[in-house]
Design a protein around this motif. Structure first.
Motif, short mmCIF file in Angstrom:
data_model
loop_
_atom_site.label_atom_id
_atom_site.label_comp_id
_atom_site.label_asym_id
_atom_site.label_seq_id
_atom_site.Cartn_x
_atom_site.Cartn_y
_atom_site.Cartn_z
N VAL A 129 -52.05 -63.48 -42.11
CA VAL A 129 -51.15 -62.32 -42.07
C VAL A 129 -50.58 -62.19 -40.66
N LEU A 130 -51.45 -62.28 -39.66
CA LEU A 130 -51.00 -62.22 -38.26
C LEU A 130 -49.99 -63.32 -37.96
N LEU A 131 -50.26 -64.52 -38.51
CA LEU A 131 -49.39 -65.68 -38.26
C LEU A 131 -48.14 -65.67 -39.14
N ASP A 132 -48.06 -64.72 -40.05
CA ASP A 132 -46.93 -64.64 -41.00
C ASP A 132 -46.85 -65.92 -41.82
N ASN A 133 -48.00 -66.33 -42.33
CA ASN A 133 -48.09 -67.63 -43.00
C ASN A 133 -48.92 -67.52 -44.29
N THR A 134 -48.62 -66.51 -45.09
CA THR A 134 -49.41 -66.29 -46.30
C THR A 134 -48.58 -65.57 -47.36
N GLN A 135 -49.07 -65.65 -48.58
CA GLN A 135 -48.49 -64.84 -49.66
C GLN A 135 -49.41 -63.66 -49.99
N ILE A 136 -50.65 -63.73 -49.52
CA ILE A 136 -51.64 -62.71 -49.83
C ILE A 136 -51.79 -61.75 -48.65
N TYR A 137 -51.61 -60.48 -48.92
CA TYR A 137 -51.74 -59.46 -47.88
C TYR A 137 -52.72 -58.38 -48.34
N PRO A 138 -53.40 -57.72 -47.40
CA PRO A 138 -54.17 -56.54 -47.81
C PRO A 138 -53.23 -55.59 -48.55
N ALA A 139 -53.74 -55.00 -49.61
CA ALA A 139 -52.87 -54.30 -50.56
C ALA A 139 -52.19 -53.06 -49.96
N THR A 140 -52.92 -52.27 -49.20
CA THR A 140 -52.31 -51.02 -48.70
C THR A 140 -51.17 -51.31 -47.72
N PRO A 141 -51.37 -52.14 -46.69
CA PRO A 141 -50.24 -52.46 -45.81
C PRO A 141 -49.05 -53.06 -46.58
N ASN A 142 -49.34 -53.92 -47.54
CA ASN A 142 -48.25 -54.52 -48.31
C ASN A 142 -47.50 -53.46 -49.11
N GLY A 143 -48.25 -52.53 -49.68
CA GLY A 143 -47.62 -51.43 -50.41
C GLY A 143 -46.72 -50.59 -49.52
N ILE A 144 -47.16 -50.36 -48.29
CA ILE A 144 -46.36 -49.57 -47.34
C ILE A 144 -45.05 -50.29 -47.01
N VAL A 145 -45.15 -51.60 -46.76
CA VAL A 145 -43.93 -52.37 -46.45
C VAL A 145 -42.97 -52.32 -47.65
N LYS A 146 -43.50 -52.43 -48.85
CA LYS A 146 -42.63 -52.37 -50.04
C LYS A 146 -42.00 -51.00 -50.21
N LEU A 147 -42.73 -49.94 -49.89
CA LEU A 147 -42.16 -48.58 -49.95
C LEU A 147 -40.98 -48.46 -48.99
N LEU A 148 -41.15 -48.97 -47.77
CA LEU A 148 -40.07 -48.90 -46.77
C LEU A 148 -38.87 -49.74 -47.23
N GLU A 149 -39.17 -50.93 -47.74
CA GLU A 149 -38.08 -51.82 -48.18
C GLU A 149 -37.33 -51.23 -49.38
N SER A 150 -38.05 -50.49 -50.22
CA SER A 150 -37.42 -49.94 -51.43
C SER A 150 -36.30 -48.95 -51.06
N GLU A 151 -36.40 -48.35 -49.90
CA GLU A 151 -35.36 -47.41 -49.45
C GLU A 151 -34.46 -48.04 -48.38
N ASN A 152 -34.58 -49.36 -48.23
CA ASN A 152 -33.81 -50.07 -47.20
C ASN A 152 -33.96 -49.46 -45.81
N ILE A 153 -35.14 -48.99 -45.51
CA ILE A 153 -35.38 -48.41 -44.19
C ILE A 153 -35.52 -49.55 -43.18
N ASN A 154 -34.68 -49.52 -42.17
CA ASN A 154 -34.62 -50.62 -41.20
C ASN A 154 -35.92 -50.74 -40.39
N LEU A 155 -36.39 -51.97 -40.27
CA LEU A 155 -37.58 -52.22 -39.44
C LEU A 155 -37.23 -52.92 -38.13
N VAL A 156 -36.25 -53.80 -38.16
CA VAL A 156 -35.89 -54.58 -36.96
C VAL A 156 -35.47 -53.64 -35.83
#
Lengths: 286, 286
Positions: A129-156
Motif C-alpha cells: 500500500v505504501l509502495l502503491d503496488n497492490t490491489q488489496i487495501y485495508p478496507a476502511t482507508p479504501n472506503g474513505i478514498v472511494k467516498l471522496l472519489e464519488s464526489e470528485n473531491i480533488n486530492l492532488v
C-alpha cells in the motif's frame, strides 16, 4: 447553508450491486469464500460479523465463521490459520478484532498469507500500500478514498488532515493519500493546537474514536469532513464529529451511521473477490 | 546567531566504532556478509558502492560486489537474487539503484528475502516499519531519526514537515515519526504555499532533490533543518537547503556533505549486522 451528505450506505449498495454482477459473471467452479475467525463472544464483534455475513451473502460470496473460546491458545489459532492458508477452497481469511489480551494482533495478522489477506492488515500488504503496488487495501482507508472519489473531491495538492494514527486507518490512509499527491498531516493525541491544524485542511478525516472531538472550531465552509469514529455514547452509536453543528458549516460531510461504516464492509468483500480472482488467475496460468 | 551543525560524519564514526566492537564480540564461525549487486557502470553508483565497501571493511563486515552488464535480462537477475536468498554465507543483499529502465525496481526489491533485506526496501520490511514492528529500517530514514535523537531533539508532539514522498525516504520516514508521536506533514510538488507549510514546522526535513529549494522564507529561529538532498550543481555536491543563509537563522542544521549521507551508510551496515545476528539466533535456536 447545510453540508452535502456523502451517503456511504447508498455508495456501498452501488458497489455491492456491481460486485454481485462481477461475481456472477466470473464465477468458476465455486463461489469466492471468506473465513472469519472469532475469538470469544464480544457483542460488538457479533454485530459486525453478522453485517459481514449478510453482505457476503447478498453478493454471492460464501462466508463461514469459526468460533473459538476466549481462552484459545495462540498456537491453536496459529495452526488454524496456517491450515486455512493452504485450503484451496478459502480465498480470504479475517480475524475479527479485538483479540483477547494474551493474543498479539501483529503476530496473528502476520500469519495470514498475503494472498488471503482479506482485511489488508498483513505487513506485506501494508508495505505494498505504501509502495502503491497492490490491489488489496485495508478496507476502511479504501472506503474513505472511494467516498471522496464519488464526489470528485480533488486530492492532488489538497491539504488533508487525519486525526488518529492507527495501523488500520490513520497510517495506511496517509500513505494512500500521499500516493495521490495530497499534502497530508497526521495528528495524534500529542498534537498541539489540534483545532488550528484541522482548520487548515481542505479535507478533514477524524479517526480518533472520541465523540464530539470535532467541533465548529475545527472546520470551515469549504471543508470536506469524513467521520471514521465509531463510538457508543449512552448506548447511541455516533462518530467523532459534532454532526449537528458541523454539518451546518462545511461543504461535504459523512454521517455516522451510514458513512464510512458500510463502505468498510463493501471494500472488505471487494477484497475477497479480488483475492479469489487472483487465485483463479494464478491457477489457470500455471 | 548561527545554527548548531549536527555532524553526521562524527555520529556515523561513533556508530561504526560501536558496531565494530559488537561484531568482534559476537562473531560466529564467519563474519557478517553483504552482497551488493550492481547493474551497469553508473559513476555515482561506483562511488556509493566504494563508500559502502570501505565502511563494511572498517567494521569487520565482508562485502562483495557482483557486477552485471547493463543489458542483463530480468530473469537472470532474478535467478541471482533467489540463489543469494538461499546462500547461508550471505546475510544482506542490496541492489544498487538506479536500475536500467527495463528492470522494475519494485519487482527486484520484492525478490530479496525479507531476512536478507539490507536496504529495507522490501514491502514486508516497509509494512513492519509502518507497524513499528521491526529492527530493520530503510537506512536514510533511520539515519535521520538517529541524527535527531543524538541532539535530544523532541519528537513527541512536535510538528515535522517532510518535503518529498519517495518510497525510500519520505514515506517510510513519515511512518517512523508518526510512530514517535510527532505531528507529521508530507509535502510534494503539488503542495500549495510550500514555504508557509514548511515554516510551521519545528523540524523540517527536505528530501526533494532540488538544490536551494529551502530558503530563508521556509525557516525560523527555533527550527531544526535536516537536509537529505544529494544534488550535483556545476560539479559541486550539495543538498536542498541554501545552507549559507539558512544556517544563520535556524537552531540546528545538517550539512551536505557530512550530514545524512554518512548516516545512511552507517545504518545500512548496522542492518547487515542485525540480519546476521537474526540469522545466527534462528540457526542456534532450531
Amino acid at each position: 447553508m447545510s453540508a452535502k451528505i456523502i451517503d456511504g450506505k447508498l455508495l456501498s449498495q452501488k458497489l455491492n450491486s456491481h460486485l454481485k454482477i462481477s461475481i456472477a459473471q466470473n464465477k468458476g467452479v465455486r463461489a469466492p469464500k471468506l473465513t472469519i475467525l472469532q475469538i470469544g463472544n464480544n457483542p460488538a464483534s457479533n454485530k459486525y460479523i453478522k453485517n459481514k455475513l449478510n453482505s457476503c451473502k447478498s453478493v454471492g460470496i460464501d462466508a463461514e465463521v469459526l468460533k473459538f473460546d476466549n481462552n484459545i491458545k495462540v498456537n491453536e489459532l496459529e495452526k488454524t490459520i496456517l491450515s486455512l492458508n493452504k485450503d484451496k477452497n478459502v480465498d480470504g481469511i479475517l480475524v475479527q478484532l479485538p483479540l483477547p489480551s494474551h493474543i498479539d494482533e501483529k503476530f496473528i495478522n502476520n500469519l495470514i498469507d498475503v494472498t488471503k489477506d482479506a482485511d489488508g492488515f498483513n505487513p506485506q500488504t501494508l508495505g505494498n500500500v505504501l509502495l502503491d503496488n497492490t490491489q488489496i487495501y485495508p478496507a476502511t482507508p479504501n472506503g474513505i478514498v472511494k467516498l471522496l472519489e464519488s464526489e470528485n473531491i480533488n486530492l492532488v495538492g489538497s491539504n488533508v488532515t487525519i486525526v488518529g494514527r492507527s495501523n488500520i486507518v490513520g497510517k495506511p490512509l496517509a500513505t494512500m493519500l500521499i500516493n495521490r499527491e495530497a499534502t497530508v498531516t497526521i495528528c495524534n493525541k500529542k498534537t498541539k493546537n489540534l483545532a488550528k491544524v484541522c482548520k487548515r485542511a481542505d479535507i478533514l478525516i477524524s479517526a480518533a474514536g472520541s465523540s464530539k472531538l470535532i467541533t465548529r472550531k475545527f472546520v470551515h465552509k469549504n471543508m470536506t469532513v469524513i467521520d471514521v469514529g465509531a463510538n457508543f455514547v449512552n448506548g447511541i452509536y455516533c462518530g467523532d464529529v459534532d454532526f449537528e453543528k458541523v454539518s451546518k458549516i462545511v461543504k461535504y460531510i459523512t454521517p455516522v451511521p451510514g458513512g464510512v461504516g458500510p463502505m468498510t464492509i463493501a471494500c472488505l468483500i471487494e477484497n475477497v473477490y479480488k483475492l479469489y480472482k487472483n487465485y483463479y488467475h494464478k491457477n489457470n496460468s500455471k
